[in-house]
Write a protein that holds these residues in place. Structure first.
Motif: not given
Length: 392
Positions: A180-189, A217-229
């Motif tokens: 999530g942090l990678g997706m947010i930080a990548g989105g900001a940049i 942002v894409g790889i973080c968004a794609g991985f997050l559904p598998h990785n969220f609690e």
């Protein structure tokens, strides 16, 4: 953002491709790990309670490579690749190197020094092949532009990359946090890079960070559904260090190659260096890293010694649930990162107002357990007992 020279559709396609490939690849990677018994055992500092596969970085890297390959085939994005600029080649090589280091560490647990050497080699490879700092615009006084020679630029870039690799790796201690942090930080940049593409009429220097961030942002968004609690798979060091390297590459590319002196001093964008923008985007992982090093040094321990003193551990002890801890950190990173970026795309008053509201919201969300405890104590005259979540 919709001006000429801004390939929004193509970048969107890159992002979606990265997300789709990562999402689809994560399932087979997890199945393979489970069948072969490659799962992460429970450690004393961990917040999960079930052994979980930990090589999700392999799926993330697959998504990244596919997205970059697609970007290179799109005419609107070819300015971001060789022979126009060597940066994307450098990023792919650096990403491959850091993923190899991460995979070996995930499988065999490298020593701290060995892993650091591997990180340094990947960072040097990245900077040697073309992702280096060349200019710094100082937004105060007369707006001086500092010019770095090749050796200085490579050294600063390599050091910055190693710091970010370890920052993201350190913060990867709770389900969904690093992705999530990678997706947010990548989105900001990414937003910042699109601003540069718009304002500088498709400046070649802004293409690589935009492509890197779209894929990130894409790889973080794609991985997050598998990785969220509750996580079904962890990204492991291979994934966390990949995110750190890509954030570093995008940050260096966005801030180290764009000469902000092209802007008039009356334009407020000239008052915020790109370094400040990307610094804000990755502030929380870096703060957590510095805090960890200072904390461990004060105890006479090695900076590489693992402990349960990271920001997410402290929020859990404060009384937040696992998911709310992640959302609190998402909110803080979003407030700081997009707050900094907003100064380059909207009027100053509006940016200040939005940033202030976001920071207050993050602070209130952080204080929820304390406020709830006070309300319960005031109503009953005594402090309520905690239920003892399995995630604490």
């Amino acid at each position: 953002m919709g001006g000429a020279g801004v390939p929004l559709r193509e970048l969107g396609l890159v992002l979606l491709t990265a997300a789709a490939i990562t999402y689809l690849m994560t399932g087979p990677v997890r199945s393979l790990l489970v069948r072969t018994g490659r799962v992460a055992e429970i450690r004393t500092r961990d917040v999960h309670t079930q052994p979980t596969p930990s090589l999700g970085g392999l799926a993330m890297f697959s998504g990244f490579i596919c997205a970059v390959f697609l970007a290179e085939q799109l005419p609107a994005l070819t300015r971001g690749f060789a022979p126009v600029t060597p940066e994307m080649t450098a990023v792919v090589a650096g990403a491959f190197a850091i993923v190899i280091v991460g995979l070996v560490d995930d499988l065999y647990e490298l020593g701290a020094l060995t892993k650091l050497i591997g990180q340094c080699l990947a960072a040097v490879l990245l900077s040697f092949l073309g992702v280096t700092f060349t200019v710094f615009f100082v937004p105060f006084g007369d707006g001086t532009t500092l010019i770095l020679d090749q050796v200085q630029g490579m050294a600063v870039a390599a050091l910055f990359t190693v710091v970010l690799i370890n920052a993201v790796n350190f913060v990867d201690g709770i389900d969904g946090l690093a992705a999530g942090l990678g997706m947010i930080a990548g989105g900001a940049i990414l937003v910042y890079s699109l601003t540069i593409l718009h304002d500088q009429a498709g400046a070649v220097s802004a293409y690589p960070p935009a492509i890197i961030c779209a894929a990130l942002v894409g790889i973080c968004a794609g991985f997050l559904p598998h990785n969220f609690e509750p996580a079904r798979i962890f990204m492991g060091d291979s994934g966390a260090m990949l995110i750190g390297l890509l954030l570093a590459a995008a940050s260096i590319s966005a801030s180290g190659k764009i000469n902000m002196s092209l802007y008039g001093t009356a334009d407020f964008i000239a008052l915020i260096s790109p370094v400040m923008v990307v610094g804000a985007a990755v502030a929380l992982p870096v703060i957590d890293l510095v805090w960890a090093v200072v904390r461990r040094a004060a105890k006479g321990q090695s900076p590489a010694t693992a402990d349960a003193g990271h920001i997410h551990h402290r929020l859990l002890r404060l009384g937040h649930t696992h998911r709310r801890t992640v959302l609190v950190l998402y909110t803080w990173v979003s407030a700081v990162a997009f707050g900094a970026v907003s100064f380059s795309i909207v009027p100053v008053r509006f940016a200040v107002g939005v940033t202030a509201i976001a920071v207050v919201a993050a602070a209130l969300l952080t204080a929820v357990p304390l406020l709830s405890s006070r309300e319960a104590t005031g109503a009953s005259g005594r402090r309520p007992r905690r239920s003892g979540s399995r995630r604490r």
